[in-house]
Design a protein around this motif. Structure first.
Motif, PDB file in Angstrom:
ATOM      1  N   THR A 142     -90.806 -69.979  35.316  1.00 41.18           N
ATOM      2  CA  THR A 142     -89.345 -69.119  36.124  1.00 41.18           C
ATOM      3  C   THR A 142     -88.758 -68.156  34.682  1.00 41.18           C
ATOM      4  O   THR A 142     -87.820 -67.360  35.791  1.00 41.18           O
ATOM      5  N   GLY A 143     -89.135 -68.200  33.791  1.00 35.86           N
ATOM      6  CA  GLY A 143     -88.296 -67.646  32.286  1.00 35.86           C
ATOM      7  C   GLY A 143     -89.133 -67.351  31.446  1.00 35.86           C
ATOM      8  O   GLY A 143     -90.345 -69.040  31.144  1.00 35.86           O
ATOM      9  N   ILE A 144     -88.885 -67.197  30.756  1.00 34.77           N
ATOM     10  CA  ILE A 144     -89.436 -66.695  29.229  1.00 34.77           C
ATOM     11  C   ILE A 144     -88.529 -66.505  28.237  1.00 34.77           C
ATOM     12  O   ILE A 144     -87.664 -65.142  28.277  1.00 34.77           O
ATOM     13  N   LYS A 145     -88.487 -66.913  26.916  1.00 38.54           N
ATOM     14  CA  LYS A 145     -88.223 -67.608  26.254  1.00 38.54           C
ATOM     15  C   LYS A 145     -88.060 -66.265  24.472  1.00 38.54           C
ATOM     16  O   LYS A 145     -89.383 -67.152  24.485  1.00 38.54           O
ATOM     17  N   GLY A 146     -88.529 -65.540  24.036  1.00 35.86           N
ATOM     18  CA  GLY A 146     -88.884 -65.196  23.071  1.00 35.86           C
ATOM     19  C   GLY A 146     -87.179 -64.740  21.863  1.00 35.86           C
ATOM     20  O   GLY A 146     -87.268 -63.913  21.956  1.00 35.86           O
ATOM     21  N   LEU A 147     -87.476 -65.642  20.429  1.00 41.04           N
ATOM     22  CA  LEU A 147     -86.073 -66.152  19.360  1.00 41.04           C
ATOM     23  C   LEU A 147     -87.350 -65.383  18.246  1.00 41.04           C
ATOM     24  O   LEU A 147     -88.273 -66.241  17.858  1.00 41.04           O
ATOM     25  N   VAL A 148     -86.945 -64.421  16.799  1.00 38.50           N
ATOM     26  CA  VAL A 148     -87.635 -64.215  16.429  1.00 38.50           C
ATOM     27  C   VAL A 148     -86.507 -63.797  15.049  1.00 38.50           C
ATOM     28  O   VAL A 148     -85.714 -62.942  14.653  1.00 38.50           O
ATOM     29  N   THR A 149     -86.109 -64.503  14.260  1.00 38.23           N
ATOM     30  CA  THR A 149     -84.793 -64.387  13.407  1.00 38.23           C
ATOM     31  C   THR A 149     -85.403 -64.824  11.989  1.00 38.23           C
ATOM     32  O   THR A 149     -85.367 -66.350  11.707  1.00 38.23           O
ATOM     33  N   ILE A 192     -93.571 -56.013  34.380  1.00 33.23           N
ATOM     34  CA  ILE A 192     -91.930 -55.792  33.960  1.00 33.23           C
ATOM     35  C   ILE A 192     -91.404 -54.713  34.926  1.00 33.23           C
ATOM     36  O   ILE A 192     -91.879 -53.925  35.138  1.00 33.23           O
ATOM     37  N   GLU A 193     -90.536 -55.025  35.901  1.00 36.33           N
ATOM     38  CA  GLU A 193     -89.885 -54.441  36.744  1.00 36.33           C
ATOM     39  C   GLU A 193     -88.472 -53.882  36.241  1.00 36.33           C
ATOM     40  O   GLU A 193     -88.985 -52.412  35.969  1.00 36.33           O
ATOM     41  N   THR A 194     -87.743 -54.205  34.785  1.00 37.32           N
ATOM     42  CA  THR A 194     -86.600 -53.952  34.855  1.00 37.32           C
ATOM     43  C   THR A 194     -86.089 -54.702  32.861  1.00 37.32           C
ATOM     44  O   THR A 194     -86.546 -56.062  33.361  1.00 37.32           O
ATOM     45  N   ASN A 221     -92.955 -61.540  39.416  1.00 35.83           N
ATOM     46  CA  ASN A 221     -93.464 -61.950  40.261  1.00 35.83           C
ATOM     47  C   ASN A 221     -91.379 -62.655  40.263  1.00 35.83           C
ATOM     48  O   ASN A 221     -91.530 -64.164  40.786  1.00 35.83           O
ATOM     49  N   GLY A 222     -90.452 -62.248  40.160  1.00 34.72           N
ATOM     50  CA  GLY A 222     -89.333 -63.163  39.471  1.00 34.72           C
ATOM     51  C   GLY A 222     -88.399 -64.248  38.513  1.00 34.72           C
ATOM     52  O   GLY A 222     -87.748 -64.481  38.702  1.00 34.72           O
ATOM     53  N   ALA A 223     -89.579 -63.905  37.541  1.00 34.92           N
ATOM     54  CA  ALA A 223     -89.283 -64.614  36.398  1.00 34.92           C
ATOM     55  C   ALA A 223     -88.368 -63.409  35.259  1.00 34.92           C
ATOM     56  O   ALA A 223     -88.749 -62.433  36.183  1.00 34.92           O
ATOM     57  N   THR A 224     -87.655 -64.656  34.768  1.00 36.77           N
ATOM     58  CA  THR A 224     -87.087 -63.224  33.773  1.00 36.77           C
ATOM     59  C   THR A 224     -86.756 -63.850  32.055  1.00 36.77           C
ATOM     60  O   THR A 224     -87.916 -64.972  32.418  1.00 36.77           O
ATOM     61  N   GLY A 225     -86.354 -62.790  31.532  1.00 37.55           N
ATOM     62  CA  GLY A 225     -87.219 -62.822  30.154  1.00 37.55           C
ATOM     63  C   GLY A 225     -85.874 -62.630  29.159  1.00 37.55           C
ATOM     64  O   GLY A 225     -85.433 -61.800  29.589  1.00 37.55           O
ATOM     65  N   LEU A 226     -85.801 -62.997  28.333  1.00 36.33           N
ATOM     66  CA  LEU A 226     -84.326 -63.203  27.053  1.00 36.33           C
ATOM     67  C   LEU A 226     -85.102 -63.161  26.198  1.00 36.33           C
ATOM     68  O   LEU A 226     -86.220 -64.170  25.293  1.00 36.33           O
ATOM     69  N   PHE A 227     -85.354 -61.914  24.963  1.00 44.26           N
ATOM     70  CA  PHE A 227     -85.355 -61.752  23.902  1.00 44.26           C
ATOM     71  C   PHE A 227     -84.836 -61.792  23.125  1.00 44.26           C
ATOM     72  O   PHE A 227     -83.761 -60.852  23.046  1.00 44.26           O
ATOM     73  N   VAL A 243     -91.645 -71.211  27.562  1.00 51.46           N
ATOM     74  CA  VAL A 243     -91.674 -70.683  28.420  1.00 51.46           C
ATOM     75  C   VAL A 243     -91.165 -71.691  29.812  1.00 51.46           C
ATOM     76  O   VAL A 243     -91.378 -72.894  29.632  1.00 51.46           O
ATOM     77  N   ILE A 244     -90.520 -71.521  30.902  1.00 49.82           N
ATOM     78  CA  ILE A 244     -89.841 -72.093  31.811  1.00 49.82           C
ATOM     79  C   ILE A 244     -90.466 -72.279  33.043  1.00 49.82           C
ATOM     80  O   ILE A 244     -90.653 -71.274  33.420  1.00 49.82           O
ATOM     81  N   LEU A 245     -91.105 -73.536  33.184  1.00 52.70           N
ATOM     82  CA  LEU A 245     -91.636 -73.347  34.446  1.00 52.70           C
ATOM     83  C   LEU A 245     -90.902 -74.042  35.882  1.00 52.70           C
ATOM     84  O   LEU A 245     -90.079 -75.173  34.960  1.00 52.70           O
ATOM     85  N   GLU A 246     -91.348 -74.786  37.074  1.00 55.78           N
ATOM     86  CA  GLU A 246     -90.578 -74.733  38.125  1.00 55.78           C
ATOM     87  C   GLU A 246     -90.607 -77.131  37.533  1.00 55.78           C
ATOM     88  O   GLU A 246     -89.955 -77.276  38.012  1.00 55.78           O
ATOM     89  N   LYS A 247     -91.660 -77.724  37.222  1.00 60.47           N
ATOM     90  CA  LYS A 247     -91.944 -79.015  36.554  1.00 60.47           C
ATOM     91  C   LYS A 247     -91.662 -78.867  35.012  1.00 60.47           C
ATOM     92  O   LYS A 247     -92.696 -79.736  34.952  1.00 60.47           O
ATOM     93  N   GLY A 248     -91.350 -77.725  34.810  1.00 63.60           N
ATOM     94  CA  GLY A 248     -91.022 -78.198  33.099  1.00 63.60           C
ATOM     95  C   GLY A 248     -91.076 -77.303  32.241  1.00 63.60           C
ATOM     96  O   GLY A 248     -90.788 -75.845  32.383  1.00 63.60           O
ATOM     97  N   LYS A 249     -91.526 -76.864  31.292  1.00 58.44           N
ATOM     98  CA  LYS A 249     -91.634 -76.296  29.942  1.00 58.44           C
ATOM     99  C   LYS A 249     -92.461 -76.529  29.232  1.00 58.44           C
ATOM    100  O   LYS A 249     -92.417 -77.631  28.149  1.00 58.44           O
ATOM    101  N   LEU A 250     -93.087 -75.339  28.177  1.00 63.36           N
ATOM    102  CA  LEU A 250     -93.820 -75.126  27.333  1.00 63.36           C
ATOM    103  C   LEU A 250     -92.784 -74.782  26.171  1.00 63.36           C
ATOM    104  O   LEU A 250     -92.630 -73.124  26.378  1.00 63.36           O
ATOM    105  N   THR A 251     -92.811 -74.924  24.843  1.00 58.83           N
ATOM    106  CA  THR A 251     -92.251 -74.197  23.354  1.00 58.83           C
ATOM    107  C   THR A 251     -93.459 -74.628  22.130  1.00 58.83           C
ATOM    108  O   THR A 251     -93.684 -75.514  22.359  1.00 58.83           O
ATOM    109  N   ILE A 252     -93.255 -73.250  22.284  1.00 58.20           N
ATOM    110  CA  ILE A 252     -93.757 -72.898  20.496  1.00 58.20           C
ATOM    111  C   ILE A 252     -92.641 -72.687  19.302  1.00 58.20           C
ATOM    112  O   ILE A 252     -92.522 -71.761  19.100  1.00 58.20           O
ATOM    113  N   LYS A 253     -92.554 -74.024  18.295  1.00 54.74           N
ATOM    114  CA  LYS A 253     -91.698 -73.705  17.476  1.00 54.74           C
ATOM    115  C   LYS A 253     -92.924 -74.539  16.505  1.00 54.74           C
ATOM    116  O   LYS A 253     -93.330 -75.365  16.675  1.00 54.74           O
TER     117      LYS A 253
END
Length: 336
Positions: A142-149, A192-194, A221-227, A243-253
């Motif tokens: 449902t969602g994807i987040k990518g942060l590079v600082t 990606i749509e937009t 597919n309806g998911a949103t992304g924050l970069f 990565v946010i999923l319907e039943k949890g989340k997966l994080t690489i850090k």
């Protein structure tokens, strides 16, 4: 035994060359760089200052192109037209339009392989993340987040001015530091749509490439992304990919994949192999990617990262840049 050469002996070549030398089925026979002072560092191989001359004189199976961005297309074209396979460092090109030229080159020379070095796809954490998503255990994405600082001082650009010159580099933080994160976002999210993006310079180094970028991404597919990416942080902090999923989340850090279930219980899954030294942020999967590509050459298989695969991140960068310029959402059908 494959005969291999390297064009460009800058920072990234120091990752490629050891990987080449560690493979007993490969021989490094030539290197090329305009800085002839580097010849002393390669006493056992042929040294060239002109890659056209190298391609004329050497019998080569594969060339690693480790050049500044504006030289990726002409050097790759020269190799491919000689029938030599290419391992091309990221980015594919300076922009989506130039990427299309490489896509056409790949299509016109189907017997020659071009592999683009998106080695972070092969990190253990990312491979496992994809496996867990495919299992369906946690539902749909449902969602994807990518942060590079990260941090780059003015000297980083001063020592190699092409890095800060838009005409030569094609951009700043997006194309140089955060392109792997963009690639992984589209790999997980799919079509990606937009994209609505914004780029800026938060520090005044006097160069014309962006040091900060952000984007909202809408997937088909309806998911949103924050970069979000910047090189104005106090230090090179860990990339965060979630990565946010319907039943949890997966994080690489910190190079560790964790999974969090619906009850908020967090569990470590796997940790990446680490690259020793100060360039830890390159990741440790270059050798894995390089050796796999050699196997593809030897066996004439095609399960490597093609130009068409790498072109997707170029389209994302061009869309973010264009969106920032016109301050409007970009429909990705323009590029796809």
């Amino acid at each position: 035994m494959l005969k291999v050469a390297v064009i460009g002996l800058g920072d990234i070549s120091k990752i490629h060359i050891p990987a080449i030398k560690e493979n007993s089925n490969v021989a490094l026979v030539a290197v090329c760089d305009t800085n002839t002072n580097l010849k002393e560092s390669f006493p056992d191989v042929h040294f060239y200052h002109d890659y056209h001359e190298m391609l004329e004189k050497e019998e080569l199976d594969c060339v690693h192109v480790c050049l500044p961005h504006h030289l990726h297309y002409p050097a790759t074209k020269a190799c491919v037209e000689k029938g030599v396979h290419v391992l091309l460092e990221k980015p594919l090109a300076r922009n989506a339009e130039e990427g299309m030229f490489l896509a056409e080159l790949e299509e016109q020379h189907k017997d020659v392989k071009i592999c683009v070095a998106f080695q972070n796809r092969l990190n253990e954490s990312f491979e496992m993340l994809q496996e867990l998503i495919r299992s369906g255990k946690y539902g749909k994405v449902t969602g994807i987040k990518g942060l590079v600082t990260w941090f780059r001082p003015k000297e980083y650009y001063d020592v190699k001015p092409w890095r800060g010159t838009f005409k030569l580099a094609g951009g700043g933080v997006m194309i140089n530091q955060a392109i792997h994160t963009l690639d992984q976002m589209q790999l997980v999210g799919g079509k990606i749509e937009t994209i609505r993006g914004s780029i800026d310079n938060l520090v005044d180094y006097g160069y014309d490439v962006e040091d900060t970028a952000t984007a909202n991404i809408q997937f088909a597919n309806g998911a949103t992304g924050l970069f979000f990416a910047t090189v104005t942080n106090a230090t090179n902090s860990s990339v965060e990919f979630q990565v946010i999923l319907e039943k949890g989340k997966l994080t690489i850090k910190d190079s560790i994949l964790t999974k969090t279930n619906e009850d908020g219980i967090k569990e470590s899954v796997i940790e990446d192999s680490k690259l020793p030294g100060s360039k830890f942020y390159y990741g440790a999967s270059h050798s894995k990617l390089i050796n796999h590509f050699y196997t593809c050459i030897e066996n004439d298989t095609d399960n490597y990262i093609h130009v068409k695969d790498a072109q997707k991140s170029m389209e994302m960068i061009s869309a973010i840049r264009r969106s920032s310029e016109i301050k409007k959402t970009i429909k990705m059908e323009v590029y796809q």
